[in-house]
Design a protein around this motif. Structure first.
Motif, PDB file in Angstrom:
ATOM      1  N   ILE A 120      53.483  42.317  47.456  1.00  0.00           N
ATOM      2  CA  ILE A 120      52.494  41.321  46.720  1.00  0.00           C
ATOM      3  C   ILE A 120      51.344  41.362  47.197  1.00  0.00           C
ATOM      4  CG2 ILE A 120      52.399  39.119  45.519  1.00  0.00           C
ATOM      5  CD1 ILE A 120      54.778  39.472  44.748  1.00  0.00           C
ATOM      6  N   LEU A 121      50.182  41.666  45.971  1.00  0.00           N
ATOM      7  CA  LEU A 121      49.212  41.188  46.536  1.00  0.00           C
ATOM      8  C   LEU A 121      48.158  39.350  46.504  1.00  0.00           C
ATOM      9  CD1 LEU A 121      46.070  42.308  47.446  1.00  0.00           C
ATOM     10  CD2 LEU A 121      44.980  42.709  45.252  1.00  0.00           C
ATOM     11  N   ALA A 122      48.778  39.046  47.849  1.00  0.00           N
ATOM     12  CA  ALA A 122      48.557  37.773  47.891  1.00  0.00           C
ATOM     13  C   ALA A 122      47.399  37.206  48.093  1.00  0.00           C
ATOM     14  CB  ALA A 122      49.348  36.962  48.915  1.00  0.00           C
ATOM     15  N   LEU A 123      46.467  35.979  47.746  1.00  0.00           N
ATOM     16  CA  LEU A 123      44.959  35.725  47.910  1.00  0.00           C
ATOM     17  C   LEU A 123      44.747  35.911  49.275  1.00  0.00           C
ATOM     18  CD1 LEU A 123      43.146  33.664  47.165  1.00  0.00           C
ATOM     19  CD2 LEU A 123      43.368  31.696  47.701  1.00  0.00           C
ATOM     20  N   GLU A 124      45.086  35.903  49.678  1.00  0.00           N
ATOM     21  CA  GLU A 124      44.556  36.263  52.043  1.00  0.00           C
ATOM     22  C   GLU A 124      45.305  37.926  52.263  1.00  0.00           C
ATOM     23  OE1 GLU A 124      47.577  34.375  50.964  1.00  0.00           O
ATOM     24  OE2 GLU A 124      46.872  31.876  51.872  1.00  0.00           O
ATOM     25  N   GLU A 125      45.672  38.591  50.893  1.00  0.00           N
ATOM     26  CA  GLU A 125      45.495  39.663  51.727  1.00  0.00           C
ATOM     27  C   GLU A 125      43.905  40.301  50.403  1.00  0.00           C
ATOM     28  OE1 GLU A 125      49.286  41.533  52.199  1.00  0.00           O
ATOM     29  OE2 GLU A 125      49.359  39.752  50.132  1.00  0.00           O
ATOM     30  N   TYR A 126      43.601  39.228  48.965  1.00  0.00           N
ATOM     31  CA  TYR A 126      42.411  39.565  48.277  1.00  0.00           C
ATOM     32  C   TYR A 126      41.460  39.074  49.387  1.00  0.00           C
ATOM     33  CZ  TYR A 126      39.597  39.616  43.875  1.00  0.00           C
ATOM     34  OH  TYR A 126      38.748  40.304  43.274  1.00  0.00           O
ATOM     35  N   ARG A 127      41.243  38.380  49.669  1.00  0.00           N
ATOM     36  CA  ARG A 127      40.280  37.977  50.330  1.00  0.00           C
ATOM     37  C   ARG A 127      39.437  38.751  51.573  1.00  0.00           C
ATOM     38  NH1 ARG A 127      41.982  31.848  52.018  1.00  0.00           N
ATOM     39  NH2 ARG A 127      41.184  30.652  49.987  1.00  0.00           N
ATOM     40  N   TYR A 128      40.931  39.232  52.080  1.00  0.00           N
ATOM     41  CA  TYR A 128      40.551  40.499  53.256  1.00  0.00           C
ATOM     42  C   TYR A 128      39.848  41.591  52.412  1.00  0.00           C
ATOM     43  CZ  TYR A 128      41.696  43.345  58.014  1.00  0.00           C
ATOM     44  OH  TYR A 128      41.377  43.459  59.052  1.00  0.00           O
ATOM     45  N   ASP A 129      40.104  41.664  51.792  1.00  0.00           N
ATOM     46  CA  ASP A 129      40.095  43.269  51.122  1.00  0.00           C
ATOM     47  C   ASP A 129      38.402  43.348  50.585  1.00  0.00           C
ATOM     48  OD1 ASP A 129      39.954  46.061  49.901  1.00  0.00           O
ATOM     49  OD2 ASP A 129      40.707  44.794  48.049  1.00  0.00           O
ATOM     50  N   CYS A 130      38.153  42.121  49.597  1.00  0.00           N
ATOM     51  CA  CYS A 130      36.894  41.715  49.571  1.00  0.00           C
ATOM     52  C   CYS A 130      35.826  41.591  50.374  1.00  0.00           C
ATOM     53  CB  CYS A 130      36.631  40.554  48.600  1.00  0.00           C
ATOM     54  SG  CYS A 130      37.705  40.535  46.667  1.00  0.00           S
ATOM     55  N   VAL A 131      35.769  41.363  51.692  1.00  0.00           N
ATOM     56  CA  VAL A 131      34.451  40.414  52.613  1.00  0.00           C
ATOM     57  C   VAL A 131      34.743  42.185  53.226  1.00  0.00           C
ATOM     58  CG1 VAL A 131      35.712  38.466  52.630  1.00  0.00           C
ATOM     59  CG2 VAL A 131      36.605  39.702  54.059  1.00  0.00           C
ATOM     60  N   GLN A 132      35.804  43.179  53.120  1.00  0.00           N
ATOM     61  CA  GLN A 132      35.266  44.685  53.808  1.00  0.00           C
ATOM     62  C   GLN A 132      34.243  44.851  52.716  1.00  0.00           C
ATOM     63  OE1 GLN A 132      39.028  46.473  55.515  1.00  0.00           O
ATOM     64  NE2 GLN A 132      39.820  45.395  53.626  1.00  0.00           N
ATOM     65  N   ARG A 133      34.107  44.610  51.883  1.00  0.00           N
ATOM     66  CA  ARG A 133      33.611  45.286  51.030  1.00  0.00           C
ATOM     67  C   ARG A 133      31.974  44.410  50.780  1.00  0.00           C
ATOM     68  NH1 ARG A 133      37.975  47.130  49.002  1.00  0.00           N
ATOM     69  NH2 ARG A 133      38.185  45.507  47.186  1.00  0.00           N
ATOM     70  N   ILE A 134      31.877  43.182  50.153  1.00  0.00           N
ATOM     71  CA  ILE A 134      30.532  42.255  49.294  1.00  0.00           C
ATOM     72  C   ILE A 134      30.708  41.608  50.534  1.00  0.00           C
ATOM     73  CG2 ILE A 134      31.683  43.878  47.372  1.00  0.00           C
ATOM     74  CD1 ILE A 134      33.454  40.689  47.132  1.00  0.00           C
ATOM     75  N   VAL A 135      28.506  41.192  50.288  1.00  0.00           N
ATOM     76  CA  VAL A 135      28.939  40.224  51.082  1.00  0.00           C
ATOM     77  C   VAL A 135      28.935  38.944  50.748  1.00  0.00           C
ATOM     78  CG1 VAL A 135      26.812  38.929  51.783  1.00  0.00           C
ATOM     79  CG2 VAL A 135      27.052  41.536  52.125  1.00  0.00           C
ATOM     80  N   VAL A 136      29.243  38.119  50.795  1.00  0.00           N
ATOM     81  CA  VAL A 136      29.605  36.745  49.933  1.00  0.00           C
ATOM     82  C   VAL A 136      29.715  35.527  50.996  1.00  0.00           C
ATOM     83  CG1 VAL A 136      31.857  34.925  49.022  1.00  0.00           C
ATOM     84  CG2 VAL A 136      31.110  37.771  48.670  1.00  0.00           C
TER      85      VAL A 136
END
Length: 191
Positions: A120-136
């Motif tokens: 399961i791709l949970a919120l925390e895993e999604y966050r971790y993936d996103c911040v590796q690629r994009i600036v937020v």
């Protein structure tokens, strides 16, 4: 528009495949992706067997991309060539109809994001993936992007399964509308 099909496909080139950030794809990117994937899945450890597995996946993906997108046969695939290939192979198609090596990449990418290996791709895993690629600068933006992907079944399960991720990936590349349901698969995209 940030969620346009052109921008989504360019994002795939820039943030998923063009690991050396030179603006185009070549075999070097996929050699490096193999090592990167091996190290990430091993959480720092890089076994010979895992590396060979990822070398097979990534080099097969490169060969498939080159066959489908290197129209001028110069050994590189530009963003425009990649877009044309995605147009030919993915637009309007289901995940099952995508090229084999691309499906293998998508499945291995899910495994890398699923940090606790629970399927399961949970919120925390999604966050971790996103911040590796994009600036937020505000986590709320990432959270809103994640929740926009979820359907009722995803909410009941507590996140996105591999099958659902495959469906969303197919929409991300195959749906040309600006309001594609999967437009936030990799986070809130920028232009």
């Amino acid at each position: 528009m940030a969620s346009s099909w052109d921008n989504r496909v360019a994002f795939v080139v820039r943030y998923l495949y063009d690991i050396d950030c030179n603006g185009y794809l070549d075999a070097h990117d996929f050699h490096c992706l193999a090592l990167r994937s091996c190290v990430l899945e091993g959480k720092g450890e890089c076994s010979k067997a895992r590396l060979q597995k990822y070398q097979h996946i990534m080099l097969s993906l490169w060969e498939e991309i080159a066959q489908l997108a290197d129209f001028d046969k110069d050994g590189i695939v530009t963003v425009d060539e990649f877009k044309q290939a995605v147009m030919n192979c993915c637009v309007g198609r289901r995940y099952e109809d995508f090229p084999q090596a691309m499906r293998a990449f998508i499945e291995s990418n899910f495994r890398l994001i699923d940090l606790n290996n629970d399927g399961i791709l949970a919120l925390e895993e999604y966050r971790y993936d996103c911040v590796q690629r994009i600036v937020v600068e505000d986590i709320k933006i990432i959270d809103e992007a994640y929740y926009s992907l979820l359907n009722d079944d995803d909410r009941r399960r507590g996140g996105i399964t591999l099958t659902r991720y495959q469906e969303l990936f197919a929409q991300f590349l195959g749906d040309q509308s600006d309001d594609c349901p999967a437009k936030h698969l990799f986070g809130p995209l920028e232009l």
